[in-house]
Scaffold this motif. Structure first.
Motif, PDB file in Angstrom:
ATOM      1  N   GLU A 146       0.816  -1.355  -0.077  1.00  0.00           N
ATOM      2  CA  GLU A 146      -0.053   0.107   0.063  1.00  0.00           C
ATOM      3  C   GLU A 146       0.853   1.237   0.216  1.00  0.00           C
ATOM      4  O   GLU A 146       0.617   2.169  -0.736  1.00  0.00           O
ATOM      5  CB  GLU A 146      -0.860  -0.150   1.390  1.00  0.00           C
ATOM      6  N   PHE A 147       1.862   1.178   0.894  1.00  0.00           N
ATOM      7  CA  PHE A 147       2.641   2.227   0.907  1.00  0.00           C
ATOM      8  C   PHE A 147       3.308   2.731  -0.380  1.00  0.00           C
ATOM      9  O   PHE A 147       3.567   3.889  -0.884  1.00  0.00           O
ATOM     10  CB  PHE A 147       3.650   2.218   2.040  1.00  0.00           C
ATOM     11  N   PHE A 148       4.245   1.699  -0.804  1.00  0.00           N
ATOM     12  CA  PHE A 148       5.087   2.013  -2.164  1.00  0.00           C
ATOM     13  C   PHE A 148       3.909   2.324  -3.068  1.00  0.00           C
ATOM     14  O   PHE A 148       4.294   3.115  -4.104  1.00  0.00           O
ATOM     15  CB  PHE A 148       5.915   0.749  -2.474  1.00  0.00           C
ATOM     16  N   PHE A 153       5.793   3.940  -6.620  1.00  0.00           N
ATOM     17  CA  PHE A 153       6.944   2.915  -7.022  1.00  0.00           C
ATOM     18  C   PHE A 153       6.618   1.686  -7.349  1.00  0.00           C
ATOM     19  O   PHE A 153       5.319   1.091  -7.306  1.00  0.00           O
ATOM     20  CB  PHE A 153       7.294   2.468  -5.180  1.00  0.00           C
ATOM     21  N   ILE A 154       7.258   1.082  -8.229  1.00  0.00           N
ATOM     22  CA  ILE A 154       7.123  -0.082  -9.120  1.00  0.00           C
ATOM     23  C   ILE A 154       7.559  -1.273  -8.353  1.00  0.00           C
ATOM     24  O   ILE A 154       8.688  -1.503  -7.962  1.00  0.00           O
ATOM     25  CB  ILE A 154       7.527  -0.083 -10.552  1.00  0.00           C
ATOM     26  N   TRP A 155       6.737  -2.164  -8.353  1.00  0.00           N
ATOM     27  CA  TRP A 155       7.336  -3.436  -7.562  1.00  0.00           C
ATOM     28  C   TRP A 155       7.798  -4.309  -8.402  1.00  0.00           C
ATOM     29  O   TRP A 155       7.134  -4.837  -9.579  1.00  0.00           O
ATOM     30  CB  TRP A 155       5.872  -4.366  -6.977  1.00  0.00           C
ATOM     31  N   VAL A 156       9.251  -4.650  -8.111  1.00  0.00           N
ATOM     32  CA  VAL A 156      10.064  -5.402  -8.956  1.00  0.00           C
ATOM     33  C   VAL A 156      10.511  -7.002  -8.577  1.00  0.00           C
ATOM     34  O   VAL A 156      10.383  -6.815  -7.095  1.00  0.00           O
ATOM     35  CB  VAL A 156      11.335  -4.789  -9.530  1.00  0.00           C
ATOM     36  N   HIS A 157      10.665  -7.957  -9.203  1.00  0.00           N
ATOM     37  CA  HIS A 157      10.784  -9.209  -8.652  1.00  0.00           C
ATOM     38  C   HIS A 157      12.325  -9.271  -9.004  1.00  0.00           C
ATOM     39  O   HIS A 157      12.548  -9.912 -10.119  1.00  0.00           O
ATOM     40  CB  HIS A 157       9.938 -10.283  -9.231  1.00  0.00           C
ATOM     41  N   LEU A 219      13.246   2.432 -14.481  1.00  0.00           N
ATOM     42  CA  LEU A 219      11.933   2.462 -13.907  1.00  0.00           C
ATOM     43  C   LEU A 219      11.672   3.860 -13.073  1.00  0.00           C
ATOM     44  O   LEU A 219      10.433   3.907 -12.723  1.00  0.00           O
ATOM     45  CB  LEU A 219      11.300   1.322 -13.343  1.00  0.00           C
ATOM     46  N   GLY A 220      12.598   4.243 -12.457  1.00  0.00           N
ATOM     47  CA  GLY A 220      12.462   5.555 -11.444  1.00  0.00           C
ATOM     48  C   GLY A 220      12.624   4.839 -10.076  1.00  0.00           C
ATOM     49  O   GLY A 220      13.740   4.734  -9.509  1.00  0.00           O
ATOM     50  N   PRO A 248      13.435  -0.751  -1.102  1.00  0.00           N
ATOM     51  CA  PRO A 248      13.293   0.237  -2.116  1.00  0.00           C
ATOM     52  C   PRO A 248      14.497   0.755  -2.813  1.00  0.00           C
ATOM     53  O   PRO A 248      15.587   0.975  -2.043  1.00  0.00           O
ATOM     54  CB  PRO A 248      12.458   1.372  -1.258  1.00  0.00           C
ATOM     55  N   GLU A 249      14.410   1.216  -3.947  1.00  0.00           N
ATOM     56  CA  GLU A 249      15.563   2.082  -4.714  1.00  0.00           C
ATOM     57  C   GLU A 249      15.081   2.945  -5.381  1.00  0.00           C
ATOM     58  O   GLU A 249      13.965   3.008  -6.384  1.00  0.00           O
ATOM     59  CB  GLU A 249      16.267   1.087  -5.481  1.00  0.00           C
ATOM     60  N   MET A 250      15.540   4.208  -5.047  1.00  0.00           N
ATOM     61  CA  MET A 250      15.138   5.561  -5.798  1.00  0.00           C
ATOM     62  C   MET A 250      16.104   6.117  -6.490  1.00  0.00           C
ATOM     63  O   MET A 250      17.331   6.393  -6.422  1.00  0.00           O
ATOM     64  CB  MET A 250      14.826   6.397  -4.835  1.00  0.00           C
ATOM     65  N   ALA A 251      15.910   6.377  -8.109  1.00  0.00           N
ATOM     66  CA  ALA A 251      16.699   7.062  -8.953  1.00  0.00           C
ATOM     67  C   ALA A 251      16.543   8.787  -8.495  1.00  0.00           C
ATOM     68  O   ALA A 251      15.325   9.068  -7.976  1.00  0.00           O
ATOM     69  CB  ALA A 251      16.219   6.897 -10.307  1.00  0.00           C
ATOM     70  N   PHE A 252      17.610   9.468  -8.670  1.00  0.00           N
ATOM     71  CA  PHE A 252      17.701  10.918  -8.453  1.00  0.00           C
ATOM     72  C   PHE A 252      17.191  11.122  -7.117  1.00  0.00           C
ATOM     73  O   PHE A 252      16.599  12.024  -6.560  1.00  0.00           O
ATOM     74  CB  PHE A 252      16.488  11.697  -9.291  1.00  0.00           C
ATOM     75  N   ALA A 253      18.058  10.276  -5.959  1.00  0.00           N
ATOM     76  CA  ALA A 253      17.613  10.530  -4.654  1.00  0.00           C
ATOM     77  C   ALA A 253      19.163  10.459  -4.100  1.00  0.00           C
ATOM     78  O   ALA A 253      20.053   9.795  -4.483  1.00  0.00           O
ATOM     79  CB  ALA A 253      16.824   9.438  -4.310  1.00  0.00           C
TER      80      ALA A 253
END
Ligand code: 4AD
Ligand code: MG
Length: 462
Positions: A146-148, A153-157, A219-220, A248-253
């Motif tokens: 819910e949070f992400f 955020f995109i859930w990746v496997h 994907l950001g 979580p992993e964030m681009a531009f952060a």
């Protein structure tokens, strides 16, 4: 099989309604010609009281309906005159699927120790305690998504089988299909993994981060949530060999964004448990007194204290506490140090930042002082580290240098370096140990009591 869940009956049922429920008998007692059964179906902390008068045909069947039996009952929902429960069921029909021999069934009414229950891991989810823990675990797992998802955020496997050691700590389980009784050898006597299934040595993943990084760099903002494996020989109340991690992993952060995300995430998770798991938390608070609604409420709002590693060392050095492990700039914080900071100094969650580069993984961004890295660990009372994260090194030359220093074979990691060659950008992320979170929220002392099938050194069942 048509059946109503006890959770739904208790929240939305109407007196006078005919219902069918299935579940397991928690207790059975008789009083003045009436049998009372407390039925649990796992959907909620509460049991549903079944009432069966002696005159009812169902009463005759009760000789084969002991604690632990699985039954299906149909009857009329009535307002209960008894205290502490809204409804009871006046049973008209009972079907007993399977009785449980009282001389052999290990879960009797008297309380059992958690150690004993660990030995019967396949039955312990039927207890109040483990029902509460596993339902809270479910609330938290859903809340993670819910949070992400609400933040785009995109859930990746990311894979479970991997060829890289993300943490560089060497705590990897090798997976192989080579014949163990005659392993092929290379000229220098090492195992020849070129003959193995994948043509090289493969492992169970210790973290999905490295793969999450390339997904974030396209994907950001992304996150993974999956099983993680560590072959560390740590027999403690906070280590598992198989645990779940949210990354979580964030681009531009940068590190600041990373810490803010961790704080918002943690607050959100605590709030969700308060909203959705009130009866479970109330139960755990009453029986174990290790968790409390007040504490969770406080946690769901209170901003985290931030302290640099250097200041934390100073704080520890001036303390009068007798630590077992030495305190010195450059040495890693041990759990006794972490707990001193959270339990004694700050009395709440603390984020420690900017650790010495020597004690942290190669991928963390080197700070301008060239001695520390842009790392952050979230420490919480009683447990210690629950989140580990960092801003990632995005500069090709600095990263290559650090990998060489850490003796990471570059030929396997060109794909990782490519992310710094082609469109590199600042990025950051963290890993939250899911069982440590469940442990913290439920107040369970031992991490083995918050996962259905704990794996630890010398411990595997099922
Ligand atoms: O600090 P760690 O090792 O960080 C990483 O793996 C990074 N790659 C995460 C990232 O930046 N994406 O592990 C992260 C968290 C720890 O803070 C802890 O909560 C949990 O994972 N953890 C364990 N939980 C249970 N048993 C173990 N053996 C654990 N090891 C780590
Ligand atoms: Mg860590």
């Amino acid at each position: 099989m048509q059946r109503s869940r006890i959770k739904n009956i208790l929240s939305d049922g109407n007196a006078g309604q005919s219902i069918t429920v299935c579940g397991w008998v928690r207790t059975r007692r008789e009083s003045k010609g009436i049998a009372f059964i407390a039925l649990s179906d796992g959907s909620t902390q509460d049991t549903l009281q079944l009432v069966i008068p002696e005159a009812a045909p169902a009463f005759q069947k009760l000789t084969h309906c002991n604690t632990g039996a699985a039954v299906k009952v149909t009857g009329l929902l009535k307002e209960s005159p008894a205290q502490g429960q809204k409804f009871e069921v006046e049973v008209s029909e009972i079907e007993i699927f399977g009785d449980a021999d009282p001389a052999a069934y290990p879960l009797q009414k008297k309380g059992h120790t958690l150690e004993f229950l660990r030995e019967i891991g396949h039955l312990r989810p039927r207890t109040n305690t483990f029902g509460a823990v596993f339902r809270v675990r479910n609330i938290l797992a859903k809340a993670v998504h819910e949070f992400f998802q609400s933040r785009g955020f995109i859930w990746v496997h990311t894979p479970i089988i991997t060829a890289s050691d993300c943490e560089g700590a060497g705590d990897l389980f090798t997976i192989t299909s080579l014949p163990l009784e005659r392993l092929p050898a290379t000229a220098d006597g090492a195992v020849d993994f070129s003959q193995d299934f994948f043509g090289k040595q493969a492992y169970l993943t210790v973290s999905g981060q490295l793969e999450a990084e390339f997904l974030a760099m396209s994907l950001g903002d992304v996150y993974t949530f999956g099983p993680t494996f560590r072959a560390e020989n740590s027999n403690t109340s906070r280590h598992l060999s198989e645990f779940w991690m949210i990354e979580p992993e964030m681009a531009f952060a940068d590190l600041k964004d990373d810490m803010q995300l961790a704080e918002d995430f943690f607050h959100f998770l605590c709030r969700r448990v308060l909203e959705k798991g009130d009866s479970e938390i109330a139960f755990l608070e009453k029986f174990y007194k290790n968790t409390s609604v007040t504490e969770l409420r406080d946690l769901s709002e209170k901003p985290f204290v931030h302290i640099s590693y250097t200041d934390a060392i100073e704080e520890l050095e001036k303390s009068k506490e007798k630590f077992e492990f030495p305190v010195k700039w450059g040495l890693d914080l041990q759990s006794e140090h972490e707990r001193y900071l959270t339990d004694k100094v700050f009395k709440g969650p603390v984020i420690v930042t900017d650790y010495p580069k020597e004690i942290k993984a190669f991928y963390m961004r080197l700070n301008p002082d060239e001695k520390t890295v842009a790392a952050m660990d979230l420490l919480v009372p009683k447990i210690g580290e629950i989140i580990g994260g960092s801003q990632r090194e995005e500069r090709l030359d600095v990263l290559t240098e650090r990998m060489l220093h850490a003796e990471i074979p570059l030929e396997n990691m060109q794909w990782y370096l490519d992310l710094r060659r082609f469109g590199s950008a600042p990025h950051a992320g963290f890993g939250l140990g899911f069982e440590r979170l469940v442990q913290y929220v439920t107040g369970m002392h031992n991490i083995r009591d918050v996962i259905p099938c704990p794996r630890a050194p010398q411990t595997i069942k099922f």
